[in-house]
Design an enzyme around this catalytic site. Structure first.
Site, PDB file in Angstrom:
ATOM      1  N   ILE A  68    -116.292 106.709  45.592  1.00  0.00           N
ATOM      2  CA  ILE A  68    -117.103 105.542  45.232  1.00  0.00           C
ATOM      3  C   ILE A  68    -116.286 104.264  45.429  1.00  0.00           C
ATOM      4  O   ILE A  68    -115.166 104.143  44.932  1.00  0.00           O
ATOM      5  CB  ILE A  68    -117.596 105.648  43.763  1.00  0.00           C
ATOM      6  CG1 ILE A  68    -118.342 106.976  43.528  1.00  0.00           C
ATOM      7  CG2 ILE A  68    -118.467 104.447  43.409  1.00  0.00           C
ATOM      8  CD1 ILE A  68    -119.583 107.201  44.378  1.00  0.00           C
ATOM      9  N   ASP A 123    -115.050 105.046  25.171  1.00  0.00           N
ATOM     10  CA  ASP A 123    -113.951 105.334  26.095  1.00  0.00           C
ATOM     11  C   ASP A 123    -112.713 105.530  25.214  1.00  0.00           C
ATOM     12  O   ASP A 123    -112.735 105.214  24.019  1.00  0.00           O
ATOM     13  CB  ASP A 123    -113.738 104.175  27.085  1.00  0.00           C
ATOM     14  CG  ASP A 123    -112.977 104.601  28.346  1.00  0.00           C
ATOM     15  OD1 ASP A 123    -113.593 104.658  29.431  1.00  0.00           O
ATOM     16  OD2 ASP A 123    -111.761 104.885  28.247  1.00  0.00           O
ATOM     17  N   ILE A 124    -111.641 105.985  25.831  1.00  0.00           N
ATOM     18  CA  ILE A 124    -110.402 106.171  25.069  1.00  0.00           C
ATOM     19  C   ILE A 124    -109.609 104.861  24.966  1.00  0.00           C
ATOM     20  O   ILE A 124    -108.634 104.769  24.232  1.00  0.00           O
ATOM     21  CB  ILE A 124    -109.571 107.312  25.711  1.00  0.00           C
ATOM     22  CG1 ILE A 124    -108.646 107.948  24.686  1.00  0.00           C
ATOM     23  CG2 ILE A 124    -108.843 106.840  26.947  1.00  0.00           C
ATOM     24  CD1 ILE A 124    -108.011 109.232  25.162  1.00  0.00           C
ATOM     25  N   GLN A 131    -114.277 103.214  36.310  1.00  0.00           N
ATOM     26  CA  GLN A 131    -114.818 102.590  37.535  1.00  0.00           C
ATOM     27  C   GLN A 131    -116.347 102.689  37.570  1.00  0.00           C
ATOM     28  O   GLN A 131    -117.032 101.688  37.781  1.00  0.00           O
ATOM     29  CB  GLN A 131    -114.221 103.257  38.790  1.00  0.00           C
ATOM     30  CG  GLN A 131    -114.647 102.567  40.073  1.00  0.00           C
ATOM     31  CD  GLN A 131    -114.429 103.405  41.335  1.00  0.00           C
ATOM     32  OE1 GLN A 131    -114.088 104.578  41.270  1.00  0.00           O
ATOM     33  NE2 GLN A 131    -114.629 102.784  42.481  1.00  0.00           N
ATOM     34  N   GLY A 144    -116.965 105.127  29.492  1.00  0.00           N
ATOM     35  CA  GLY A 144    -117.822 103.985  29.839  1.00  0.00           C
ATOM     36  C   GLY A 144    -117.081 102.743  30.296  1.00  0.00           C
ATOM     37  O   GLY A 144    -117.717 101.774  30.716  1.00  0.00           O
ATOM     38  N   LEU A 145    -115.746 102.762  30.251  1.00  0.00           N
ATOM     39  CA  LEU A 145    -114.989 101.609  30.758  1.00  0.00           C
ATOM     40  C   LEU A 145    -114.281 101.935  32.070  1.00  0.00           C
ATOM     41  O   LEU A 145    -113.437 101.180  32.534  1.00  0.00           O
ATOM     42  CB  LEU A 145    -113.976 101.131  29.712  1.00  0.00           C
ATOM     43  CG  LEU A 145    -114.558 100.716  28.347  1.00  0.00           C
ATOM     44  CD1 LEU A 145    -113.475 100.156  27.449  1.00  0.00           C
ATOM     45  CD2 LEU A 145    -115.706  99.716  28.501  1.00  0.00           C
ATOM     46  N   TYR A 153    -108.518 119.276  39.563  1.00  0.00           N
ATOM     47  CA  TYR A 153    -109.711 118.447  39.356  1.00  0.00           C
ATOM     48  C   TYR A 153    -110.947 119.151  39.946  1.00  0.00           C
ATOM     49  O   TYR A 153    -111.986 119.261  39.281  1.00  0.00           O
ATOM     50  CB  TYR A 153    -109.479 117.087  40.026  1.00  0.00           C
ATOM     51  CG  TYR A 153    -110.670 116.176  40.100  1.00  0.00           C
ATOM     52  CD1 TYR A 153    -111.194 115.576  38.958  1.00  0.00           C
ATOM     53  CD2 TYR A 153    -111.268 115.887  41.333  1.00  0.00           C
ATOM     54  CE1 TYR A 153    -112.287 114.707  39.043  1.00  0.00           C
ATOM     55  CE2 TYR A 153    -112.351 115.013  41.420  1.00  0.00           C
ATOM     56  CZ  TYR A 153    -112.855 114.430  40.276  1.00  0.00           C
ATOM     57  OH  TYR A 153    -113.924 113.579  40.359  1.00  0.00           O
TER      58      TYR A 153
HETATM   59  P1  NAD Z   1    -112.285 106.533  35.969  1.00  0.00           P
HETATM   60  O1  NAD Z   1    -110.963 107.194  35.906  1.00  0.00           O
HETATM   61  O2  NAD Z   1    -112.375 105.186  36.540  1.00  0.00           O
HETATM   62  O3  NAD Z   1    -112.942 106.482  34.524  1.00  0.00           O
HETATM   63  C1  NAD Z   1    -112.837 107.553  33.616  1.00  0.00           C
HETATM   64  C2  NAD Z   1    -112.769 106.940  32.237  1.00  0.00           C
HETATM   65  O4  NAD Z   1    -112.547 108.018  31.319  1.00  0.00           O
HETATM   66  C3  NAD Z   1    -111.598 105.956  32.055  1.00  0.00           C
HETATM   67  O5  NAD Z   1    -112.086 104.713  31.600  1.00  0.00           O
HETATM   68  C4  NAD Z   1    -110.708 106.629  31.029  1.00  0.00           C
HETATM   69  O6  NAD Z   1    -110.126 105.715  30.115  1.00  0.00           O
HETATM   70  C5  NAD Z   1    -111.670 107.549  30.316  1.00  0.00           C
HETATM   71  N1  NAD Z   1    -110.997 108.701  29.707  1.00  0.00           N
HETATM   72  C6  NAD Z   1    -109.944 109.407  30.169  1.00  0.00           C
HETATM   73  N2  NAD Z   1    -109.598 110.353  29.275  1.00  0.00           N
HETATM   74  C7  NAD Z   1    -110.484 110.250  28.251  1.00  0.00           C
HETATM   75  C8  NAD Z   1    -110.652 110.953  27.042  1.00  0.00           C
HETATM   76  N3  NAD Z   1    -109.848 111.963  26.689  1.00  0.00           N
HETATM   77  N4  NAD Z   1    -111.662 110.588  26.227  1.00  0.00           N
HETATM   78  C9  NAD Z   1    -112.476 109.561  26.557  1.00  0.00           C
HETATM   79  N5  NAD Z   1    -112.355 108.847  27.676  1.00  0.00           N
HETATM   80  C10 NAD Z   1    -111.373 109.195  28.517  1.00  0.00           C
HETATM   81  O7  NAD Z   1    -113.281 107.538  36.713  1.00  0.00           O
HETATM   82  P2  NAD Z   1    -114.669 107.219  37.410  1.00  0.00           P
HETATM   83  O8  NAD Z   1    -114.388 107.012  38.827  1.00  0.00           O
HETATM   84  O9  NAD Z   1    -115.418 106.216  36.660  1.00  0.00           O
HETATM   85  O10 NAD Z   1    -115.358 108.646  37.279  1.00  0.00           O
HETATM   86  C11 NAD Z   1    -116.392 108.930  36.385  1.00  0.00           C
HETATM   87  C12 NAD Z   1    -116.896 110.334  36.673  1.00  0.00           C
HETATM   88  O11 NAD Z   1    -117.362 110.398  38.030  1.00  0.00           O
HETATM   89  C13 NAD Z   1    -115.829 111.417  36.547  1.00  0.00           C
HETATM   90  O12 NAD Z   1    -116.426 112.613  36.075  1.00  0.00           O
HETATM   91  C14 NAD Z   1    -115.383 111.638  37.976  1.00  0.00           C
HETATM   92  O13 NAD Z   1    -114.877 112.916  38.160  1.00  0.00           O
HETATM   93  C15 NAD Z   1    -116.687 111.432  38.711  1.00  0.00           C
HETATM   94  N6  NAD Z   1    -116.476 111.078  40.124  1.00  0.00           N
HETATM   95  C16 NAD Z   1    -115.964 109.853  40.464  1.00  0.00           C
HETATM   96  C17 NAD Z   1    -115.790 109.552  41.805  1.00  0.00           C
HETATM   97  C18 NAD Z   1    -115.245 108.222  42.252  1.00  0.00           C
HETATM   98  O14 NAD Z   1    -114.987 108.040  43.452  1.00  0.00           O
HETATM   99  N7  NAD Z   1    -115.045 107.252  41.362  1.00  0.00           N
HETATM  100  C19 NAD Z   1    -116.131 110.489  42.780  1.00  0.00           C
HETATM  101  C20 NAD Z   1    -116.583 111.734  42.385  1.00  0.00           C
HETATM  102  C21 NAD Z   1    -116.788 112.012  41.048  1.00  0.00           C
HETATM  103  N1  SER Z   2    -113.107 109.834  44.179  1.00  0.00           N
HETATM  104  C1  SER Z   2    -112.758 111.038  43.496  1.00  0.00           C
HETATM  105  C2  SER Z   2    -111.320 111.322  43.623  1.00  0.00           C
HETATM  106  O1  SER Z   2    -110.772 110.900  44.605  1.00  0.00           O
HETATM  107  C3  SER Z   2    -113.551 112.182  44.063  1.00  0.00           C
HETATM  108  O2  SER Z   2    -114.005 112.937  43.027  1.00  0.00           O
HETATM  109  O3  SER Z   2    -110.771 111.978  42.786  1.00  0.00           O
END
Ligand code: NAD
Ligand code: SER
Length: 319
Positions: free
Chosen positions: A176, A37-38, A15, A12-13, A146
């Protein structure tokens, strides 16, 4: 609006989690959103009344404790290791993404959670896809660890629905772009970094090469799609964890040209790294007609309106 009693957000913390948690608080009440979050501390932007608990999603006992204590009935599971960091340490990526998913599934079944959201990604695709308008039903042969975990997550959502009647939903997010929390180690992070560097230094060296066009989306649309899907009636849905989702696509030189409309002396050059290979395995555009038909999806932002909003927001913060 669905009447969730208590919502758990993992990751939850991150992106997406940061902005999604704030929106869920607005929608369902600050006292009804349990942010985890971790990370050790929650940023100030959440204010004093937010509920934050440190949770490693691999810790099943702690997950269970939170679900029981707060009587959780909906989960947004965002904790994951993204493509760039995942490719640097594939075994760790598998551990976090798959053990995290399995713990969420197990707890959701055990505690009769009403609805679970687990995002997928365009990284589910790889070899053998059409580059343009990749359809809902297409071959899934990812080339990154991934991506492998994302395909497994999608398949498990469908399995858990049929075997345990668990209502698990997910979207294949494109890259995103956002102005609040920084991205956490993906291949598309460049599309956020470029704005920060354009405003700070008027130049950016892109690790994604010229001509590499990828599907992207602005954060407000990402949040909108997530909430729309999680509030849709199950009878409207023909997919589970794998809805295609799209807004617009661009290559680095195209986003640079948009930024130049606001910062005319901005310059971009290119130094591709290991993430170029990952980007090349992904589609250039996505056909999201099934999401549009099933639950009325359509994005609000295109590349021009997203760029204007990003520059306005970041210019106020970055000097
Ligand atoms: P992010 O890396 O910004 O956030 C992930 C969060 O998970 C971080 O705050 C991290 O501290 C936390 N985390 C990591 N390991 C952990 C653990 N063991 N236990 C608890 N928390 C943990 O990623 P995001 O961009 O916010 O992505 C969120 C979801 O959306 C993910 O499933 C990602 O695959 C998916 N996604 C994101 C994008 C993108 O462009 N941002 C695109 C496609 C899919
Ligand atoms: N934005 C993500 C990444 O680049 C796509 O899942 O990993």
């Amino acid at each position: 609006m669905v009447n969730y009693k208590k919502i758990l957000v993992t990751g939850g913390l991150g992106q997406i989690g940061s902005e999604l948690s704030l929106e869920l608080q607005k929608r369902y009440g600050i006292e009804n959103v349990i942010i985890t979050d971790i990370k050790n501390e929650i940023p100030e932007v959440f204010g004093n009344n937010s509920i934050y608990i440190k949770l490693d999603v691999m810790d099943y006992a702690k997950l269970e404790e939170i679900i029981k204590k707060y009587e959780i009935d909906a989960i947004f599971h965002l904790a994951a290791i993204l493509s760039g960091r995942g490719e640097e340490n594939p075994f760790w990526c598998w551990d976090v993404n798959m053990n995290g998913n399995m713990n969420i599934f197990k707890a959701a079944i055990e505690y009769k959670i009403k609805r679970v959201f687990i995002p997928s990604s365009m990284a589910a695709w790889g070899i053998g896809i059409p580059k343009e308008n990749v359809p809902q039903d297409s071959v899934l042969r990812p080339t990154s660890m991934y991506g492998v975990t994302k395909v497994a997550g999608e398949k498990l959502c469908e399995y858990m629905f049929h075997k345990y009647n668990l209502d698990c939903r997910g979207l294949r997010y494109p890259g995103i772009i956002s102005s609040e929390a920084l991205p956490g180690g993906g291949t598309t992070d460049y599309a956020v970094e470029i704005f920060y560097e354009a405003i700070k230094n008027k130049k950016y060296t892109s690790y994604i090469d010229k001509g590499t066009k990828l599907p992207m989306m602005y954060m407000p649309d990402c949040i909108k799609a997530t909430i729309m899907l999680m509030e849709a009636d199950i009878n409207q849905l023909t997919c589970h964890g794998d809805y295609n989702l799209a807004a617009f696509s661009f290559a680095p030189e195209e986003i640079a040209a948009e930024i130049k409309k606001f910062i005319p002396d901005f310059e971009i050059d290119y130094k591709p790294d290991f993430r170029q290979k990952i980007a090349e395995s992904w589609p250039s555009s996505i056909d999201d007609s099934v999401a549009r038909k099933d639950w009325g999806w359509s994005p609000d932002y295109d590349i021009a309106t997203m760029t204007k909003d990003m520059i306005e927001k970041l210019s106020k913060r970055i000097k």
